[in-house]
Design an enzyme around this catalytic site. Structure first.
Site, PDB file in Angstrom:
ATOM      1  N   HIS A 158      16.423   6.617  42.300  1.00 38.69           N
ATOM      2  CA  HIS A 158      17.671   6.573  42.670  1.00 38.69           C
ATOM      3  C   HIS A 158      17.542   7.235  44.128  1.00 38.69           C
ATOM      4  O   HIS A 158      16.962   8.482  44.201  1.00 38.69           O
ATOM      5  CB  HIS A 158      18.390   7.697  41.597  1.00 38.69           C
ATOM      6  CG  HIS A 158      18.435   6.981  40.365  1.00 38.69           C
ATOM      7  ND1 HIS A 158      18.595   5.832  40.115  1.00 38.69           N
ATOM      8  CD2 HIS A 158      19.135   7.607  39.188  1.00 38.69           C
ATOM      9  CE1 HIS A 158      18.942   5.488  38.907  1.00 38.69           C
ATOM     10  NE2 HIS A 158      19.131   6.650  38.242  1.00 38.69           N
ATOM     11  N   LYS A 598      30.382  13.391  36.990  1.00 34.61           N
ATOM     12  CA  LYS A 598      31.647  13.062  37.828  1.00 34.61           C
ATOM     13  C   LYS A 598      32.843  12.450  36.774  1.00 34.61           C
ATOM     14  O   LYS A 598      33.983  12.653  37.245  1.00 34.61           O
ATOM     15  CB  LYS A 598      30.700  11.559  38.395  1.00 34.61           C
ATOM     16  CG  LYS A 598      32.068  10.830  39.274  1.00 34.61           C
ATOM     17  CD  LYS A 598      31.314  10.001  39.998  1.00 34.61           C
ATOM     18  CE  LYS A 598      30.934   8.576  39.267  1.00 34.61           C
ATOM     19  NZ  LYS A 598      32.038   7.848  39.112  1.00 34.61           N
TER      20      LYS A 598
END
Length: 940
Positions: A158, A598
């Site tokens: 990531h 999120k």
């Protein structure tokens, strides 16, 4: 040149918690002065003077508590873009150098504590064992759990690491030089020599490009992640496990029964296909080959080292008959070693290990950089045979009074062989459930089983998948023409099966399913694994079995809420229950911090993660299954980051049961594993916290039901406030992309994976990393706090009873205290005035800017107010003075960078594609993104 203000003339003596603060200030001043000399020499006096003036303005503004943005804008106003690039690079390098000095200072403080005998430090294994004894935990329980610990950090690709490996290597050299300066007086000749070397390294930095010229490929990510084994992990992990045994022996008189696999490193790089089209079967083959090469290179080097070190002469000692037999079998007839049985035996062991390497690496054996044996021998059948031969060496050493050599030289090599094997680390596979269902549908269609799998409801899908798992036949047919996606996925699985056959189960231990929502999502993977022999159906009275763990990943708020129901149905499935039984009756479940945040905001995410874990633990207990949780944490608080020790202890009772897996991502990999001291501190913290949480068992993070009820209400209120802002206003996606450099972040060459799962510009389709990274750049950082203030106001705003309960929760509930303290760290890093300037300059619609930024500003103030009410302190870093000092040191370097970034973003977005300096402006933006991420440190 940029240097922090000098310390007070008569500083107070450093206390134990802040030993050497003067030394840290001195290091940063020295590095700043040397960088200034380099800048003056390389870029000229005018550039140097501009940088120094900007630093002074920023320092004064921060010291006086006044915004310096306007003055910095006037100072750094229209400049030739080339000079602006010099200014950006200077502040970037200064931040990196300050980070290096701070990392060194942490190790300096640790050595100081050891030197004055201040006792084990909090978070260490020794301190944890001491505390468990004081708490009255049964000795047998501690020893048993110590022997059963399984801690697995998993390095992922990531991408938030913006620094090149070249830069990290030079910074490591600078750190080593600074360490050598410790204790040297100004008149010491060695000091001047080291300072000259430091200046040479800083000059190297100045003349080295900060950013990569091209986008990283997966192969690059593989190679960069493997550097950390030689840098720290080969040294640190065996030593830490040895220390664990020593601590157990010292405290309890007996070592744990088995500590050989306390720490097992994992990786996703080369196996994680979710949203990354560049991860193919060939890439996975490369990843496995590179891992194997690194492991075997290390083992060969160690055996070769022993063959040099163990020089005992048979004229002076008498080895055992078994050792003599090894020496004879080596075929080494050199007259120079005729009386050196250990050297001869180890040369034979080296030859057999080299032959083993040829066997498992094939043509890739040429990647090994070690000598070919003069006398080829038959390969070891497995590394266990080599470990047994080393036992023979150690036993012989002990027989003639050389036990210390056996313990110091031979035992670490045996331990390293056991830990790293031929595979080095476990490579997980990961793919999205939406891909699995399409591949399964394609296989079923060509096999004539079903043409409408994708249209089936959940019950029908489970029936079809169960039938296939019970059937001995395979779906795949050699003459069928499958979709490209199906061909690619099956090729990866074939490669995984070949790897397991060659290197064993530990090489590919897990299959993670992203966006798992139903039982069928897991059974689809079982069917696909059956196609390549990694799952076997029941036959001839033998139950079904699986060669690896199938791991559902629950990510969104809704998925977390339904995770225990899904798990209960899965564990109740008769065929899948057989697969679990074949995996030592253990089910692993991964929980996702980033996407849940999120999706629903920080407070809601944290509570839903906690509640989901508690429910999953109870579900597994009811089913009689052992549960292991895999925590998908990022570096920032908004992505599950924060101090690991407190985070592990704050988990629900029973959720940390001897085992834990955690992801290590982005720039946090270098921050934790670039040096042995860093790796030791991080890994010891994980092991110690897992031990403490496992020993506490059901007495872990227990909280009264009224606290849990209040927390649930807070999470609901925070979710509503967050969703109203982020998903309830059609203008918000546009606001986000204007106020943050998210689109420009996508041009940085920081990783192989696309920033979005689709071409959509919707927030839902944006990956969590650029979401957090973007908000960090403009210093608003809303993923880690937005909605909390409204929630506290809604639940306790006019109710003194609830306000007092919040204070009690903070004082007595580790989970609540952890999320409030982590939120405080982010509130300290957030800067509403900096964010306002981004909004004023970059958000083009006045109404949108006024409405949305106004709500953010109001929520920020509300959250700060409630953080003070709950903690009792206006300082969000009251309990973290080291971070507070770090931020004071680096803020003056960040303010000029924000001012420059805002101006460059405006110029870039206003210019047309033919603008003369457009490419240089874009490069400047990229450099500021890099520099601000460096200053913030945990940026994504």
């Amino acid at each position: 040149m940029p240097t922090p203000p000098p310390p007070p003339p008569t500083p107070a003596p450093p206390g134990p918690s802040d030993h050497g603060a003067d030394a840290l200030s001195g290091d940063i001043r020295l590095l700043g002065r040397l960088l200034g000399d380099v800048v003056r020499d390389q870029a000229g006096d005018r550039t140097f003077d501009l940088i120094e003036a900007a630093r002074r303005v920023a320092v004064r503004g921060r010291r006086d508590g006044e915004s310096s943005v306007a003055e910095l804008e006037a100072l750094l106003g229209p400049q030739p873009i080339e000079q602006t690039l010099h200014v950006i690079r200077a502040f970037d390098w200064l931040s990196l150098l300050a980070n290096t000095a701070e990392d060194l200072h942490v190790e300096r403080r640790r050595r100081h504590h050891l030197s004055i005998g201040s006792g084990p430090q909090p978070g260490s294994l020794a301190a944890t064992v001491d505390q468990l004894e004081r708490d009255g935990v049964d000795t047998a329980t501690i020893v048993e759990i110590m022997g059963a610990l399984q801690v697995s950090p998993v390095i992922t690709a990531h991408p938030t690491e913006v620094r090149r490996q070249t830069i990290l290597d030079v910074l490591a050299q600078i750190g080593d030089l600074l360490e050598r300066l410790d204790g040297l007086g100004d008149a010491d000749q060695r000091r001047s020599d080291i300072v000259r070397q430091l200046e040479a390294q800083i000059l190297t930095l100045w003349q080295t490009a900060i950013l990569r010229l091209s986008k990283l490929r997966v192969s690059d990510e593989i190679n960069e992640s493997l550097r950390y084994y030689d840098a720290s992990l080969f040294e640190t992990i065996p030593r830490l496990e040895s220390d664990l045994e020593a601590i157990a022996t010292e405290h309890f008189g007996a070592a744990p029964s088995d500590t050989s696999q306390v720490i097992s490193m994992g990786s996703w790089i080369g196996g994680d296909r979710d949203g990354n089209p560049f991860v193919t079967a060939d890439v996975m083959r490369l990843a496995i080959s590179r891992q194997t090469t690194v492991a075997l290179q290390h083992h060969l080097d160690e055996i070769l080292r022993l063959s040099v070190e163990l020089s005992m002469s048979a004229r002076l000692i008498t080895p055992t008959e078994e050792l003599d037999a090894l020496a004879t079998a080596s075929g080494d007839d050199s007259a120079f070693r005729a009386d050196e049985p250990y050297r001869r035996a180890l040369r034979g062991m080296y030859a057999r290990l080299y032959a083993f390497s040829e066997l498992v690496l094939g043509d890739d054996v040429d990647e090994l950089s070690c000598p070919t044996p003069r006398t080829p021998l038959a390969p070891y059948a497995s590394l266990e045979e080599l470990i047994d031969d080393l036992d023979t060496v150690a036993t012989s050493l002990r027989s003639h009074g050389a036990a210390d050599l056996a313990d110091v030289s031979v035992a670490p090599v045996q331990r390293s062989l056991t830990i790293f094997g031929a595979h080095l680390c476990g490579l997980d596979m990961r793919q999205n459930s939406a891909v699995h269902e399409k591949v399964v549908a394609d296989l079923l269609r060509h096999a004539g089983v079903s043409d409408d799998y994708l249209e089936m409801d959940e019950t029908a899908r489970i029936d079809v998948l169960t039938s296939e798992l019970r059937s001995p036949r395979l779906l795949r047919h050699p003459t069928a023409v499958y979709d490209d996606q199906t061909v690619g996925e099956l090729a990866v699985l074939d490669e995984a099966a070949a790897t397991v056959g060659r290197l064993g189960r530990r090489a590919v231990p897990h299959y993670v399913i992203s966006m798992a929502t139903a039982v069928s999502d897991v059974l689809e993977v079982a069917v696909l694994l059956k196609e390549v022999g990694l799952v076997r159906t029941a036959s001839a009275g033998a139950p079904a079995s699986s060669q690896l763990d199938i791991v559902p990943l629950f990510e969104t708020i809704g998925d977390l809420a339904g995770s225990s129901t899904t798990l209960a149905s899965l564990l109740d499935h008769d065929v899948y229950a057989e697969l679990i039984a074949s995996r030592d009756n253990r089910q692993e479940v991964m929980i996702g911090y980033s996407d849940s945040n999120k999706d629903g905001g920080y407070l809601s995410s944290q509570w839903n993660l906690f509640a989901a874990q508690a429910a999953l633990v109870e579900t597994a207990r009811t089913a009689g299954v052992r549960l292991r949780l895999f925590h998908g944490r990022g570096g920032t608080v908004g992505r599950g980051g924060g101090p690991a020790y407190q985070a592990i202890l704050a988990q629900p009772p029973g959720s940390v049961d001897r085992a834990i897996r955690v992801t290590e991502q982005g720039e946090m990999v270098a921050a934790k594993y670039a040096q042995p001291a860093l790796a030791r501190r991080n890994l010891e913290t994980l092991v110690a916290a897992t031990l403490a949480a496992s020993c506490s068992g059901e007495l872990g993070d227990a909280a009264p039901q009224r606290h849990r009820s209040t927390m649930s209400d807070l999470a609901d209120a925070a979710f509503e406030a967050y969703r109203t802002l982020v998903y309830g206003d059609d203008r918000f996606a546009s606001f986000f992309r204007q106020i943050t450099p998210t689109n420009e972040i996508a041009t940085l060459n920081v990783g192989s994976r696309p920033a979005s799962r689709t071409k959509s510009t919707a927030i839902e389709d944006l990956r969590a990393i650029p979401w957090v990274f973007g908000w960090t750049q403009c210093r608003l950082m809303i993923p880690a706090w937005y909605g909390a203030g409204s929630a506290f106001e809604t639940i306790a705003g006019s109710d003194e009873t609830h306000q007092e309960e919040l204070r009690q929760m903070y004082a007595s509930w580790p989970f609540f205290r952890t999320i409030i303290d982590n939120m405080g760290m982010v509130l300290a890093k957030a800067d509403i005035e900096i964010g306002r300037r981004y909004a004023d300059v970059l958000v083009t619609d006045d109404s949108m800017r006024s409405d949305i930024f106004g709500r953010i500003e109001h929520e920020h103030q509300l959250t700060r107010t409630w953080h003070e009410r709950i903690t009792g302190s206006p300082d969000p870093l009251r309990d973290n003075p080291l971070l507070a000092r770090s931020l004071r040191n680096r803020y003056p370097y960040l303010d000029p960078l924000h001012v420059i970034q805002i101006d460059l973003l405006r110029r870039f977005r206003d210019s047309d594609d033919e603008a003369e300096d457009r490419d240089l402006v874009q490069r400047g933006i990229q450099l500021t993104i890099n520099a601000i991420a460096t200053g913030i440190r945990n940026s994504g």
